[in-house]
Design a protein around this motif. Structure first.
Motif, PDB file in Angstrom:
ATOM      1  N   ASP A  45       0.809  -1.224   0.000  1.00  0.00           N
ATOM      2  CA  ASP A  45       0.000   0.000   0.000  1.00  0.00           C
ATOM      3  C   ASP A  45       0.840   1.272   0.000  1.00  0.00           C
ATOM      4  N   SER A  46       2.138   1.122   0.253  1.00  0.00           N
ATOM      5  CA  SER A  46       3.010   2.295   0.365  1.00  0.00           C
ATOM      6  C   SER A  46       3.942   2.456  -0.831  1.00  0.00           C
ATOM      7  N   TYR A  47       3.697   1.656  -1.874  1.00  0.00           N
ATOM      8  CA  TYR A  47       4.638   1.679  -2.994  1.00  0.00           C
ATOM      9  C   TYR A  47       4.657   3.040  -3.690  1.00  0.00           C
ATOM     10  N   ASN A  48       5.865   3.528  -3.910  1.00  0.00           N
ATOM     11  CA  ASN A  48       6.084   4.765  -4.657  1.00  0.00           C
ATOM     12  C   ASN A  48       7.455   4.614  -5.310  1.00  0.00           C
ATOM     13  N   TYR A  49       7.494   4.714  -6.624  1.00  0.00           N
ATOM     14  CA  TYR A  49       8.746   4.444  -7.344  1.00  0.00           C
ATOM     15  C   TYR A  49       9.900   5.331  -6.866  1.00  0.00           C
ATOM     16  N   LYS A  50       9.577   6.484  -6.282  1.00  0.00           N
ATOM     17  CA  LYS A  50      10.617   7.396  -5.817  1.00  0.00           C
ATOM     18  C   LYS A  50      11.395   6.817  -4.627  1.00  0.00           C
ATOM     19  N   GLN A  51      10.820   5.795  -3.984  1.00  0.00           N
ATOM     20  CA  GLN A  51      11.454   5.215  -2.802  1.00  0.00           C
ATOM     21  C   GLN A  51      12.304   3.992  -3.129  1.00  0.00           C
TER      22      GLN A  51
END
Length: 331
Positions: free
Chosen positions: A209-215
């Motif tokens: 649920d926390s996926y963000n490509y920036k991370q």
């Protein structure tokens, strides 16, 4: 029908009407062309800003300095925008414009700044430098709202209390909001990013649920730093099996890690070594997908001998609608 222009002779009632009727009246320059006395009228100011925030530049100097009136007007603009689905305050170009037009008194007003940030915390980038170094303001805002560390001064980004408050508020965000928001850990300095507790908690937070490509780079970097810390890796995957996909091939072949990861996140089954596709205990854990994490049925990947396993099939039919398609006719 030819539209009517507002001029300095137009009565107050007609000026009000013009803001509300774009079919009958020309909308451009209503405030610019109307009687100058109206530029200090509270109700006309509210109506003008509801119509277009760029009307702020035509306000009388007295009202441009009245922080209470401007805040009250912005609150009315927000209500109007929510009801009529207008962009207005939800368009960052308008917020940027306002802060370019605000005099120092308005620009540095805490209540106006808090109101703006509650609409969209990304608007922090438009606030004056004073707010980006103001520990007290940031702490107070973080008590009830999330605020990204991105635009803060580095001293605030690495302040323990602010970081912990930002983490607490970040966890309250919806999965959609998390997907659009970079985790506070990503804005820490390089020394803080070496802290094992910070790394561990960050990786536990990085679920589906926390996926963000920036991370992505931060996740990989963190795992490289703790790769030899088996106890920490075990703790992380036992709480967040989603992180298994980022581990090295050696870890994906480690049965103990695999079992812990799939127990917490059944879909981790699809990113571990293929040898576990023929491991009954692992298959059973993957099929027991109470959280509906698997994007397709794990039975598709396992040898057909398991299609005769009644106990496995009983678990599969609970969570996968197509389970009976795999079941052997003998059971």
């Amino acid at each position: 029908m030819k539209k009517i222009y507002i001029d300095k002779y137009s009565p107050k009632e007609e000026v009000f009407a013009a803001f509300r009727d774009n079919k009958k009246y020309h909308q451009k320059c209503i405030l610019k062309n109307c009687n100058a006395d109206y530029l200090n009228d509270d109700q006309i100011i509210i109506e003008a800003l509801k119509n277009d925030l760029k009307n702020f530049r035509y306000l009388g100097e007295t009202n441009k300095n009245d922080a209470k009136l401007i805040l009250k007007s912005l609150e009315q603009v927000k209500k109007f925008a929510n009801i009529h689905q207008e962009k207005n305050l939800y368009d960052e170009k308008n917020i940027k414009y306002l802060y370019q037009q605000f005099n120092p008194k308005l620009a540095n007003d805490n209540k106006i700044a808090s109101f703006i940030l509650k609409i969209n915390q990304d608007y922090f980038k438009f606030l004056p430098a004073k707010f980006k170094v103001n520990i007290r303001f940031v702490k107070n805002f973080l008590k009830d709202n999330y605020l990204s560390l991105e635009y803060m001064d580095s001293k605030l980004q690495n302040n323990y209390e602010i970081y912990q408050s930002a983490i607490s508020q970040w966890k309250l965000l919806s999965s959609i909001e998390k997907g659009k928001t970079v985790h506070p850990f990503c804005f820490l300095n390089s020394d803080k990013k070496k802290n094992t507790d910070y790394i561990k908690n960050f990786l536990i937070d990085m679920d589906i649920d926390s996926y963000n490509y920036k991370q992505y780079e931060d996740i990989k970097d963190c795992l490289n730093k703790i790769l030899e810390e088996r106890a920490i890796i075990e703790e992380i995957v036992s709480k967040n099996g989603y992180i298994m996909q980022y581990l090295d091939d050696k870890s994906k072949c480690d049965r103990e890690l695999v079992i812990k990861a799939i127990s917490s996140y059944p879909a981790a089954f699809f990113c571990v070594s293929r040898k576990f596709y023929d491991d009954r205990e692992v298959i059973m854990l993957a099929l027991n997908d109470t959280k509906n994490t698997c994007f397709y049925n794990p039975l598709k990947n396992v040898p057909s001998k398991y299609y005769k396993d009644r106990e496995l099939m009983k678990i599969a039919v609970k969570y996968f609608v197509d389970a009976l398609l795999y079941a052997d006719t003998s059971i």
